[in-house]
Design a protein around this motif. Structure first.
Motif, PDB file in Angstrom:
ATOM      1  N   ASP A   1       0.832  -1.204   0.000  1.00 28.85           N
ATOM      2  CA  ASP A   1       0.000   0.000   0.000  1.00 28.85           C
ATOM      3  C   ASP A   1       0.868   1.256   0.000  1.00 28.85           C
ATOM      4  O   ASP A   1       0.536   2.263  -0.639  1.00 28.85           O
ATOM      5  N   VAL A   2       2.005   1.181   0.686  1.00 36.28           N
ATOM      6  CA  VAL A   2       2.934   2.310   0.702  1.00 36.28           C
ATOM      7  C   VAL A   2       3.549   2.497  -0.683  1.00 36.28           C
ATOM      8  O   VAL A   2       3.754   3.626  -1.153  1.00 36.28           O
TER       9      VAL A   2
ATOM     10  N   LYS B   1       2.157   1.846  -3.583  1.00 39.27           N
ATOM     11  CA  LYS B   1       1.175   2.503  -4.440  1.00 39.27           C
ATOM     12  C   LYS B   1       1.029   3.974  -4.074  1.00 39.27           C
ATOM     13  O   LYS B   1       0.961   4.838  -4.958  1.00 39.27           O
ATOM     14  N   ARG B   2       0.991   4.282  -2.777  1.00 38.45           N
ATOM     15  CA  ARG B   2       0.837   5.678  -2.363  1.00 38.45           C
ATOM     16  C   ARG B   2       2.024   6.524  -2.816  1.00 38.45           C
ATOM     17  O   ARG B   2       1.849   7.650  -3.305  1.00 38.45           O
ATOM     18  N   ASN B   3       3.243   5.997  -2.674  1.00 39.05           N
ATOM     19  CA  ASN B   3       4.427   6.752  -3.085  1.00 39.05           C
ATOM     20  C   ASN B   3       4.454   6.988  -4.590  1.00 39.05           C
ATOM     21  O   ASN B   3       4.880   8.048  -5.063  1.00 39.05           O
TER      22      ASN B   3
ATOM     23  N   GLU C   1       1.783   7.155  -6.558  1.00 39.15           N
ATOM     24  CA  GLU C   1       0.735   8.127  -6.872  1.00 39.15           C
ATOM     25  C   GLU C   1       1.155   9.540  -6.488  1.00 39.15           C
ATOM     26  O   GLU C   1       0.736  10.506  -7.125  1.00 39.15           O
ATOM     27  N   GLU C   2       1.981   9.674  -5.458  1.00 40.15           N
ATOM     28  CA  GLU C   2       2.492  10.996  -5.103  1.00 40.15           C
ATOM     29  C   GLU C   2       3.388  11.563  -6.196  1.00 40.15           C
ATOM     30  O   GLU C   2       3.576  12.776  -6.287  1.00 40.15           O
TER      31      GLU C   2
ATOM     32  N   GLN D   1      -7.128  14.982  -0.913  1.00 38.50           N
ATOM     33  CA  GLN D   1      -8.144  13.990  -1.256  1.00 38.50           C
ATOM     34  C   GLN D   1      -8.905  14.336  -2.531  1.00 38.50           C
ATOM     35  O   GLN D   1      -9.842  13.621  -2.908  1.00 38.50           O
TER      36      GLN D   1
END
Length: 728
Positions: free
Chosen positions: A553-554, A556-558, A560-561, A685
């Protein structure tokens, strides 16, 4: 160049040499007899030790000297290079990097853990030296070779023979030299300390006599504090050859007058010079001193300091660094080197340049808008020329930030080597697309997500030897890294030939955790994407590397950032490919402006395929594009923009990850250079928006997040009824 600058160069080149050393060792793990790689490892250690010695970094010199001793014996074929020794040398490189890092960060002292690691590695290296010395004394090599080895063992403190014979052999190999050196006037201005060169000689042999010559010192009123007037005459005994002695003065090779002559008093008078070196006194003439009494006293004091320093450093051995790789303020003697084609630039300066270019783009857009309002043709032509020049400056500035991704890929050779052995698996790493370039900021931030994907593929993807044999696969697995350009983005693929993802198992786990409804119909891509949910894991047991559901999950988040996306393709029993798509740059892009009411949005131009008139009627979200179904999304509806749409709308057809869809907009406003401004955390968001930019009018325009809009389209398609054939 002052001493701080020279030390900074040492840090940079030490890290580069350690990277080269690691790469060569990893090549040797696959092909142990590669002589070129063995020499590369030796040269790296040799250079680091020599350069560290010039800066008085004794801890680095002492440890690297042990590693160099082992490598020297490996080169000579006296020690077998096996997996255990390669592992020790890799760990030694890590330890040297920690020592260099401690000096670089001005850490007052290393912690107990580092000290313990260093002591353990030193003991391992010493055992290799001792075992080789015992083999040498046991008669495994010829007498001439034994003599050389015992000399080395005596210097290193490893005794492979009795003290008397070792002493006789060492004495027989020691030669005496007379060194005359006059330092150039600019030595101080270049950040060099003449005493450090003499001090370094003490690590190669024994300083018997130092005479300070002060014949060129002017009267006190005419002395320039930044000018060097020093010259020395040195009697010197060493086992090193003439080239090694000359190498000690490599930093000032073009800024000193140096003469080295053999004065071995064991030879008969009138005999020919040994090794072709004249026995005469140095050619450098030093006339009688003509300095003031005060300065002569000061120089004598300096000579005393030299003698004290030499006494403290005598007894340890070292070799001079390779001229081609040591940090140097002056070029080495010999043929003039080719003109440098590159230079080091501080990253902060480039970042500042990019910021200024961004402001210049905004100012140029404002000037162009004002010129159009005046209807002055000449002014409009001038602003058009200005815009072209600004665009050229932008492209050149952005190119300065572009770096090859090969540097990031190279670090994974070590990761695969270590993790494969920890897991007990045979894994081969294949790399392609190393020359693909992208923004340095993206390269720096993509490293950690890729690291997790690689480790996860090795742990969960590639099976054990036994499991692969049962499936009829090769015993060793293959992990591939590939990078390439696609539609203005960079795609980085992490592929393995392992067992692949079990969609049924993933879906069952997701239903069990309540992530999806049990009766929901999902595509393979949607099921595979579930592994990026926080805490999701199908591992039967927890390992040191994974199994706790933390990390994906990290990842994917990184990504997307970075305004990127991640996609998974997998076939059960055949393997998995994770494709990470990131933009080329995070600073400035070419954009295409569109309007919704009074609001302006920007679409990255690289993703725009074409623009067509919107002719569909009804409420459905697809249209006919040359007999093909084109799904689309209405920006007015998505962002809830007030007002009625115009009678004539347009569709911007965009392409992302080989998929096309449309964006329905009110108006098309044309191309523009777009300076990306990140959104504040309060808008984190916001869906479908990746950033903002300032228009020439001073208004703010939002940049569309095309990958996120594509996800929205896919959600619409998964919940909508099939497209009736008659509606096309």
């Amino acid at each position: 160049m002052n001493m701080d600058d020279a030390l900074q160069i040492f840090f940079e080149e030490a890290h580069e040499l350690l990277t080269e050393m690691e790469a060569a060792l990893l090549r040797l793990s696959e092909q142990s007899g590669d002589a070129e790689s063995i020499n590369a490892v030796f040269r790296a250690a040799h250079t680091i030790k020599g350069s560290a010695g010039l800066f008085g970094l004794d801890d680095i010199v002492a440890f690297t000297h042990r590693a160099e001793g082992v490598l020297d014996r490996v080169r000579a074929g006296q020690i077998v290079l096996d997996d255990a020794l390669i592992g020790t040398l890799l760990a030694s490189g890590d330890y040297i990097a920690r020592l260099v890092g401690a000096v670089e960060t001005a850490t007052p002292q290393v912690d107990d853990e580092v000290v313990s690691v260093g002591a353990d590695l030193s003991a391992k290296l010493e055992r290799y030296l001792e075992s080789q010395a015992r083999a040498a004394s046991g008669g495994e090599a010829g007498e001439a070779s034994n003599t050389s080895r015992r000399n080395e063992a005596e210097r290193d403190g490893v005794h492979g023979c009795d003290a008397a014979s070792c002493a006789r052999e060492a004495e027989a190999s020691i030669a005496r030299w007379r060194i005359a050196v006059r330092f150039g006037a600019d030595v101080f201005r270049n950040g060099m300390d003449p005493l450090s060169f003499i001090r370094y000689l003490g690590t190669l042999g024994e300083i018997e006599r130092v005479v300070t010559i002060a014949d060129q010192v002017p009267v006190l009123d005419e002395i320039d504090a930044e000018t060097c007037y020093l010259a020395f005459e040195i009697d010197y005994a060493t086992q090193a050859d003439r080239a090694a002695i000359e190498g000690a003065f490599e930093f000032v090779a073009d800024d000193c007058v140096l003469d080295i002559a053999r004065i071995d008093d064991r030879r008969c008078a009138g005999s020919e010079a040994d090794q072709g070196v004249s026995d005469a006194t140095p050619d450098v003439e030093f006339a009688g001193a003509s300095a003031t009494e005060q300065l002569t006293t000061a120089i004598a004091s300096a000579a005393s300091e030299v003698s004290a320093a030499l006494t403290a450093s005598t007894g340890s051995t070292a070799a001079t660094a390779s001229p081609a790789q040591r940090p140097s303020a002056k070029s080495p003697a010999g043929p003039a080197p080719a003109e440098r084609q590159s230079m080091r630039v501080d990253a902060d300066k480039i970042d500042h340049l990019i910021d200024l270019v961004g402001e210049l783009i905004t100012a140029a857009a404002s000037a162009s808008m004002l010129a159009k309002r005046t209807h002055n043709v000449e002014l409009q032509e001038s602003t058009a020329t200005l815009s072209q020049l600004v665009e050229g400056v932008r492209d050149s500035a952005l190119q300065l930030r572009m770096v090859k991704i090969g540097g990031t890929f190279s670090r994974f050779h070590r990761v695969v080597h270590d993790v494969a052995r920890e897991l007990g698996k045979d894994i081969e790493l294949r790399v392609s697309g190393e020359d693909t370039e992208l923004d340095k900021t993206v390269v720096e931030r993509i490293g950690d997500p890729l690291m997790h994907l690689v480790r996860n593929a090795m742990d969960h993807g590639i099976e054990s030897r036994e499991a692969r044999a049962t499936c009829g696969k090769r015993a060793h697995g293959t992990l591939s890294l590939n990078a390439y350009h696609d539609s203005g983005s960079i795609v980085i693929e992490v592929s393995d030939d392992g067992g692949g993802l079990d969609r049924d198992r993933i879906l069952a786990k997701a239903i069990e955790r309540g992530l999806v409804e049990s009766d929901r119909q999902m595509t393979d891509s949607e099921i595979h994407a579930l592994i990026f949910e926080p805490g999701f894991s199908t591992a039967d047991q927890v390992t040191k590397l994974s199994g706790r559901g933390v990390g994906m999950d990290v990842v994917k988040r990184n990504i997307e950032e970075l305004r990127g996306s991640v996609d998974i393709k997998s076939r059960l029993g055949e393997g998995t490919t994770v494709a990470v798509r990131v933009p080329l740059t995070l600073a400035i892009i070419n954009g295409f402006q569109v309007g919704i009411g009074r609001s302006v949005f920007v679409v990255p131009l690289e993703m725009v395929d074409e623009c067509v008139e919107f002719t569909a009627t009804g409420e459905h979200d697809y249209t006919d594009l040359r007999s093909a179904v084109l799904p689309f999304i209405r920006l007015r509806t998505l962002f809830e923009v007030a007002g009625e749409p115009p009678a004539r709308q347009n569709i911007v057809v965009v392409k992302h990850a080989s998929q096309k869809f449309g964006i329905v907009v009110d108006s098309l406003m044309g191309e523009t250079q777009t300076v990306i401004k990140p959104l504040s955390k309060i808008f984190a968001q916001a869906r479908g928006i990746s950033g903002s930019t300032i228009l020439g009018s001073g208004e703010v325009a939002l940049i569309l997040d095309v990958p996120m809009l594509l996800q929205q389209i896919q959600i619409q398609q998964s919940t909508a009824a099939p497209v009736p054939a008659g509606d096309l």
